[in-house]
Design an enzyme around this catalytic site. Structure first.
Site, mmCIF file in Angstrom:
data_model
loop_
_atom_site.group_PDB
_atom_site.id
_atom_site.type_symbol
_atom_site.label_atom_id
_atom_site.label_comp_id
_atom_site.label_asym_id
_atom_site.label_seq_id
_atom_site.Cartn_x
_atom_site.Cartn_y
_atom_site.Cartn_z
ATOM 1 N N LYS A 175 39.141 25.293 36.736
ATOM 2 C CA LYS A 175 40.046 26.285 36.132
ATOM 3 C C LYS A 175 41.108 26.736 37.131
ATOM 4 O O LYS A 175 42.289 26.743 36.819
ATOM 5 C CB LYS A 175 39.259 27.518 35.650
ATOM 6 C CG LYS A 175 38.179 27.208 34.630
ATOM 7 C CD LYS A 175 37.517 28.471 34.104
ATOM 8 C CE LYS A 175 36.715 29.241 35.125
ATOM 9 N NZ LYS A 175 35.486 28.567 35.596
ATOM 10 N N ARG A 193 24.784 30.577 38.245
ATOM 11 C CA ARG A 193 26.127 30.788 37.676
ATOM 12 C C ARG A 193 26.297 29.956 36.399
ATOM 13 O O ARG A 193 26.884 30.400 35.423
ATOM 14 C CB ARG A 193 27.215 30.394 38.691
ATOM 15 C CG ARG A 193 27.396 31.430 39.788
ATOM 16 C CD ARG A 193 28.019 30.851 41.043
ATOM 17 N NE ARG A 193 29.405 30.449 40.899
ATOM 18 C CZ ARG A 193 30.045 29.654 41.768
ATOM 19 N NH1 ARG A 193 29.406 29.186 42.827
ATOM 20 N NH2 ARG A 193 31.290 29.342 41.585
ATOM 21 N N ARG A 232 34.621 37.261 29.987
ATOM 22 C CA ARG A 232 33.586 36.299 30.352
ATOM 23 C C ARG A 232 32.231 36.632 29.757
ATOM 24 O O ARG A 232 31.269 35.903 29.986
ATOM 25 C CB ARG A 232 33.491 36.318 31.883
ATOM 26 C CG ARG A 232 33.236 34.984 32.509
ATOM 27 C CD ARG A 232 33.674 35.052 33.961
ATOM 28 N NE ARG A 232 33.143 33.983 34.742
ATOM 29 C CZ ARG A 232 33.645 33.619 35.915
ATOM 30 N NH1 ARG A 232 34.693 34.235 36.407
ATOM 31 N NH2 ARG A 232 33.108 32.656 36.592
ATOM 32 N N ARG A 270 33.404 22.158 47.799
ATOM 33 C CA ARG A 270 34.607 22.996 47.695
ATOM 34 C C ARG A 270 34.929 23.719 49.008
ATOM 35 O O ARG A 270 34.080 24.317 49.638
ATOM 36 C CB ARG A 270 34.461 24.040 46.585
ATOM 37 C CG ARG A 270 35.665 24.992 46.567
ATOM 38 C CD ARG A 270 35.929 25.621 45.264
ATOM 39 N NE ARG A 270 34.915 26.568 44.860
ATOM 40 C CZ ARG A 270 34.955 27.232 43.706
ATOM 41 N NH1 ARG A 270 35.941 27.019 42.851
ATOM 42 N NH2 ARG A 270 34.008 28.062 43.389
ATOM 43 N N ARG A 278 33.127 29.533 50.109
ATOM 44 C CA ARG A 278 32.753 30.757 49.394
ATOM 45 C C ARG A 278 31.249 30.997 49.492
ATOM 46 O O ARG A 278 30.466 30.056 49.398
ATOM 47 C CB ARG A 278 33.157 30.632 47.917
ATOM 48 C CG ARG A 278 34.552 31.121 47.649
ATOM 49 C CD ARG A 278 34.991 30.835 46.257
ATOM 50 N NE ARG A 278 34.037 31.237 45.230
ATOM 51 C CZ ARG A 278 34.288 31.188 43.930
ATOM 52 N NH1 ARG A 278 35.460 30.755 43.504
ATOM 53 N NH2 ARG A 278 33.396 31.551 43.045
HETATM 54 P P1 AMP Z 1 34.901 32.715 39.988
HETATM 55 O O1 AMP Z 1 35.761 32.834 41.185
HETATM 56 O O2 AMP Z 1 35.649 32.756 38.707
HETATM 57 O O3 AMP Z 1 33.946 31.546 40.084
HETATM 58 O O4 AMP Z 1 33.963 34.029 39.978
HETATM 59 C C1 AMP Z 1 33.049 34.265 41.032
HETATM 60 C C2 AMP Z 1 32.088 35.366 40.661
HETATM 61 O O5 AMP Z 1 32.828 36.575 40.391
HETATM 62 C C3 AMP Z 1 31.255 35.141 39.403
HETATM 63 O O6 AMP Z 1 30.108 34.339 39.657
HETATM 64 C C4 AMP Z 1 30.894 36.575 39.045
HETATM 65 O O7 AMP Z 1 29.863 37.067 39.905
HETATM 66 C C5 AMP Z 1 32.169 37.338 39.380
HETATM 67 N N1 AMP Z 1 33.084 37.414 38.220
HETATM 68 C C6 AMP Z 1 34.254 36.737 38.030
HETATM 69 N N2 AMP Z 1 34.801 37.065 36.847
HETATM 70 C C7 AMP Z 1 33.956 37.976 36.263
HETATM 71 C C8 AMP Z 1 33.942 38.680 35.031
HETATM 72 N N3 AMP Z 1 34.909 38.538 34.110
HETATM 73 N N4 AMP Z 1 32.903 39.518 34.790
HETATM 74 C C9 AMP Z 1 31.931 39.692 35.696
HETATM 75 N N5 AMP Z 1 31.854 39.049 36.863
HETATM 76 C C10 AMP Z 1 32.862 38.199 37.160
#
Ligand code: AMP
Length: 221
Positions: free
Chosen positions: A13, A166, A88, A124, A155
Protein backbone atom coordinates in the site's frame (compact mmCIF):
# COMPACT_ATOMS: atom_id res chain seq x y z
CA UNK A 1 -9.10 12.41 -6.73
CA UNK A 2 -9.26 10.83 -3.26
CA UNK A 3 -7.73 7.37 -3.03
CA UNK A 4 -7.87 4.88 -0.17
CA UNK A 5 -5.25 2.10 -0.23
CA UNK A 6 -6.58 -1.17 1.12
CA UNK A 7 -4.95 -4.57 1.71
CA UNK A 8 -3.07 -6.74 4.17
CA UNK A 9 0.04 -5.40 5.89
CA UNK A 10 2.96 -5.73 3.41
CA UNK A 11 0.62 -5.78 0.39
CA UNK A 12 2.48 -2.73 -0.93
CA UNK A 13 0.00 0.00 0.00
CA UNK A 14 2.69 2.49 1.03
CA UNK A 15 4.98 1.70 -1.90
CA UNK A 16 2.26 2.01 -4.55
CA UNK A 17 0.83 5.08 -2.83
CA UNK A 18 4.23 6.79 -3.01
CA UNK A 19 4.66 5.94 -6.71
CA UNK A 20 1.17 7.21 -7.54
CA UNK A 21 1.74 10.32 -5.45
CA UNK A 22 4.93 11.14 -7.31
CA UNK A 23 3.43 10.66 -10.78
CA UNK A 24 0.15 12.46 -10.10
CA UNK A 25 1.33 15.04 -7.60
CA UNK A 26 -0.93 14.02 -4.75
CA UNK A 27 -0.16 14.17 -1.01
CA UNK A 28 -0.01 10.85 0.85
CA UNK A 29 -1.47 10.33 4.30
CA UNK A 30 -0.34 7.23 6.16
CA UNK A 31 -1.98 6.42 9.49
CA UNK A 32 1.00 4.24 10.42
CA UNK A 33 3.44 7.10 9.67
CA UNK A 34 1.35 9.53 11.72
CA UNK A 35 1.48 7.09 14.64
CA UNK A 36 5.23 6.51 14.23
CA UNK A 37 5.80 10.29 14.19
CA UNK A 38 3.82 10.53 17.42
CA UNK A 39 5.99 7.80 18.97
CA UNK A 40 9.16 9.59 17.82
CA UNK A 41 7.99 12.86 19.38
CA UNK A 42 7.55 11.04 22.70
CA UNK A 43 4.07 12.45 23.32
CA UNK A 44 1.43 10.72 25.44
CA UNK A 45 -0.47 9.25 22.46
CA UNK A 46 2.78 7.93 21.03
CA UNK A 47 3.65 6.06 24.21
CA UNK A 48 0.20 4.48 24.20
CA UNK A 49 0.30 3.70 20.45
CA UNK A 50 3.68 1.98 20.69
CA UNK A 51 2.41 -0.53 23.22
CA UNK A 52 -0.20 -1.71 20.69
CA UNK A 53 1.93 -1.45 17.54
CA UNK A 54 4.76 -3.55 18.96
CA UNK A 55 2.30 -6.41 19.41
CA UNK A 56 0.73 -5.94 15.98
CA UNK A 57 -2.55 -4.82 17.52
CA UNK A 58 -4.82 -1.93 16.61
CA UNK A 59 -4.26 1.35 18.43
CA UNK A 60 -7.52 2.46 20.16
CA UNK A 61 -9.91 4.11 17.74
CA UNK A 62 -10.36 7.33 19.77
CA UNK A 63 -6.64 8.00 19.33
CA UNK A 64 -6.41 7.27 15.59
CA UNK A 65 -9.71 8.99 14.75
CA UNK A 66 -8.61 12.20 16.49
CA UNK A 67 -5.26 12.14 14.67
CA UNK A 68 -6.68 11.49 11.21
CA UNK A 69 -9.43 14.10 11.58
CA UNK A 70 -6.77 16.69 12.35
CA UNK A 71 -4.66 15.67 9.34
CA UNK A 72 -7.60 15.56 6.93
CA UNK A 73 -8.61 19.09 7.93
CA UNK A 74 -5.29 20.49 6.72
CA UNK A 75 -5.22 22.66 3.62
CA UNK A 76 -2.92 20.59 1.40
CA UNK A 77 -5.28 17.58 1.27
CA UNK A 78 -8.55 19.31 0.43
CA UNK A 79 -8.45 18.61 -3.32
CA UNK A 80 -7.10 15.08 -3.29
CA UNK A 81 -4.89 12.61 -1.46
CA UNK A 82 -3.84 9.00 -1.13
CA UNK A 83 -4.88 7.67 2.25
CA UNK A 84 -3.35 4.51 3.68
CA UNK A 85 -4.44 2.85 6.91
CA UNK A 86 -7.77 4.42 7.83
CA UNK A 87 -10.51 3.30 8.39
CA UNK A 88 -9.24 -0.10 9.49
CA UNK A 89 -11.90 -1.49 11.84
CA UNK A 90 -15.72 -1.54 11.86
CA UNK A 91 -15.87 1.10 14.62
CA UNK A 92 -13.50 3.38 12.68
CA UNK A 93 -15.70 2.91 9.61
CA UNK A 94 -18.69 3.96 11.71
CA UNK A 95 -16.93 7.18 12.80
CA UNK A 96 -15.79 7.72 9.19
CA UNK A 97 -19.37 7.47 7.91
CA UNK A 98 -21.28 9.08 10.79
CA UNK A 99 -18.98 12.06 11.08
CA UNK A 100 -18.50 12.36 7.31
CA UNK A 101 -14.75 12.55 7.92
CA UNK A 102 -14.00 12.70 4.20
CA UNK A 103 -15.28 11.32 0.91
CA UNK A 104 -13.34 8.70 -1.02
CA UNK A 105 -13.48 8.27 -4.81
CA UNK A 106 -11.51 5.06 -5.22
CA UNK A 107 -10.56 2.18 -2.93
CA UNK A 108 -7.49 0.34 -4.25
CA UNK A 109 -7.73 -3.21 -2.91
CA UNK A 110 -4.31 -4.86 -3.26
CA UNK A 111 -4.30 -8.66 -3.15
CA UNK A 112 -1.08 -10.60 -2.46
CA UNK A 113 -0.63 -14.30 -1.46
CA UNK A 114 0.24 -14.86 2.21
CA UNK A 115 3.65 -16.50 1.48
CA UNK A 116 4.74 -13.42 -0.50
CA UNK A 117 3.65 -11.14 2.33
CA UNK A 118 5.79 -13.13 4.79
CA UNK A 119 8.85 -12.94 2.53
CA UNK A 120 8.38 -9.20 2.23
CA UNK A 121 8.12 -8.54 5.96
CA UNK A 122 11.50 -10.10 6.63
CA UNK A 123 13.20 -7.96 3.96
CA UNK A 124 11.57 -4.55 4.41
CA UNK A 125 13.93 -1.63 5.05
CA UNK A 126 12.79 1.95 5.57
CA UNK A 127 15.09 4.92 5.07
CA UNK A 128 15.64 6.65 8.43
CA UNK A 129 15.88 10.04 6.71
CA UNK A 130 13.27 10.16 3.94
CA UNK A 131 11.05 7.13 4.55
CA UNK A 132 11.83 5.46 1.19
CA UNK A 133 10.84 1.80 1.31
CA UNK A 134 13.14 -0.93 -0.02
CA UNK A 135 12.98 -4.70 0.18
CA UNK A 136 16.05 -6.92 0.20
CA UNK A 137 14.03 -9.50 -1.76
CA UNK A 138 14.29 -7.17 -4.80
CA UNK A 139 18.01 -8.04 -4.85
CA UNK A 140 19.14 -4.55 -5.86
CA UNK A 141 21.99 -4.56 -3.36
CA UNK A 142 21.23 -1.14 -1.91
CA UNK A 143 23.44 -0.65 1.14
CA UNK A 144 21.93 2.80 1.66
CA UNK A 145 18.85 4.69 0.49
CA UNK A 146 19.12 5.28 -3.28
CA UNK A 147 17.18 8.55 -2.94
CA UNK A 148 19.06 10.33 -0.16
CA UNK A 149 21.89 7.99 0.96
CA UNK A 150 20.19 7.68 4.36
CA UNK A 151 20.72 4.68 6.62
CA UNK A 152 18.26 1.77 6.52
CA UNK A 153 16.04 1.15 9.52
CA UNK A 154 13.89 -1.88 10.31
CA UNK A 155 10.45 -1.21 11.77
CA UNK A 156 10.06 -2.72 15.23
CA UNK A 157 6.88 -4.54 14.13
CA UNK A 158 8.51 -6.03 11.00
CA UNK A 159 9.22 -9.53 12.25
CA UNK A 160 7.54 -12.84 11.51
CA UNK A 161 5.96 -13.27 14.94
CA UNK A 162 4.30 -9.83 15.05
CA UNK A 163 3.38 -10.14 11.39
CA UNK A 164 1.22 -13.22 12.01
CA UNK A 165 -0.81 -11.22 14.50
CA UNK A 166 -1.06 -8.19 12.17
CA UNK A 167 -2.34 -10.46 9.40
CA UNK A 168 -4.87 -12.11 11.71
CA UNK A 169 -6.10 -8.68 12.86
CA UNK A 170 -6.40 -7.68 9.19
CA UNK A 171 -8.60 -10.72 8.42
CA UNK A 172 -10.79 -10.28 11.49
CA UNK A 173 -11.14 -6.51 11.67
CA UNK A 174 -10.13 -4.80 8.43
CA UNK A 175 -11.16 -7.05 5.55
CA UNK A 176 -14.87 -7.03 6.57
CA UNK A 177 -15.11 -3.27 6.00
CA UNK A 178 -14.26 -3.64 2.30
CA UNK A 179 -17.86 -4.66 1.58
CA UNK A 180 -19.04 -1.16 2.58
CA UNK A 181 -17.00 0.36 -0.26
CA UNK A 182 -17.87 -2.50 -2.64
CA UNK A 183 -21.56 -1.71 -2.22
CA UNK A 184 -20.79 1.87 -3.23
CA UNK A 185 -19.02 0.58 -6.36
CA UNK A 186 -15.73 2.24 -5.41
CA UNK A 187 -13.35 -0.73 -5.26
CA UNK A 188 -10.65 -1.53 -7.82
CA UNK A 189 -8.87 -4.82 -7.07
CA UNK A 190 -5.22 -5.11 -8.07
CA UNK A 191 -3.03 -8.24 -8.02
CA UNK A 192 0.05 -6.90 -6.25
CA UNK A 193 2.35 -9.91 -5.87
CA UNK A 194 5.02 -8.63 -8.27
CA UNK A 195 7.81 -6.18 -7.60
CA UNK A 196 6.85 -2.48 -7.36
CA UNK A 197 7.26 -1.35 -11.00
CA UNK A 198 5.24 -4.30 -12.31
CA UNK A 199 2.54 -4.00 -9.63
CA UNK A 200 2.32 -0.28 -10.35
CA UNK A 201 1.70 -1.00 -14.06
CA UNK A 202 -0.94 -3.59 -13.08
CA UNK A 203 -2.60 -0.98 -10.87
CA UNK A 204 -2.68 1.70 -13.59
CA UNK A 205 -4.17 -0.82 -16.05
CA UNK A 206 -6.85 -1.74 -13.52
CA UNK A 207 -7.62 1.99 -13.14
CA UNK A 208 -7.95 2.41 -16.91
CA UNK A 209 -10.33 -0.55 -17.11
CA UNK A 210 -12.49 0.47 -14.17
CA UNK A 211 -15.91 2.08 -14.30
CA UNK A 212 -15.26 4.39 -11.38
CA UNK A 213 -16.34 7.90 -12.19
CA UNK A 214 -13.48 10.12 -13.27
CA UNK A 215 -10.70 7.61 -12.59
CA UNK A 216 -9.76 6.76 -16.19
CA UNK A 217 -9.73 10.47 -17.06
CA UNK A 218 -7.61 11.26 -14.02
CA UNK A 219 -5.02 8.62 -14.91
CA UNK A 220 -4.89 9.65 -18.57
CA UNK A 221 -4.45 13.26 -17.46
P1 AMP B 1 1.11 0.26 9.02
O1 AMP B 1 2.25 1.19 8.96
O2 AMP B 1 -0.06 0.69 8.21
O3 AMP B 1 1.52 -1.17 8.76
O4 AMP B 1 0.59 0.29 10.55
C1 AMP B 1 1.44 -0.14 11.60
C2 AMP B 1 0.65 -0.32 12.88
O5 AMP B 1 0.05 0.94 13.24
C3 AMP B 1 -0.52 -1.30 12.82
O6 AMP B 1 -0.09 -2.64 13.00
C4 AMP B 1 -1.36 -0.79 13.99
O7 AMP B 1 -0.79 -1.20 15.24
C5 AMP B 1 -1.20 0.72 13.89
N1 AMP B 1 -2.25 1.32 13.03
C6 AMP B 1 -2.12 1.82 11.77
N2 AMP B 1 -3.30 2.28 11.32
C7 AMP B 1 -4.22 2.05 12.32
C8 AMP B 1 -5.61 2.27 12.47
N3 AMP B 1 -6.36 2.82 11.50
N4 AMP B 1 -6.19 1.91 13.64
C9 AMP B 1 -5.47 1.37 14.63
N5 AMP B 1 -4.16 1.10 14.56
C10 AMP B 1 -3.53 1.45 13.42
Amino acid sequence: MKFLMFGAPMAGKGTLANMLAEDYNLPTISMGDILRASIASGDENGVLAKSYMDKGEMVPSEVVCAMIKKRLAEKDVQDGFILDGFPRTPDQLKVFVDEKITDIDVVVNIEVPYETLLTRVIGRRTCKSCGYIYNTSWNLGYEKCPKCSGEWGIRSDDNEETYKNRYEVYLQETLPILSYFEKLGKVVTVQGQDEPEQSYETMLKAFENSNIKGLKEFIEG
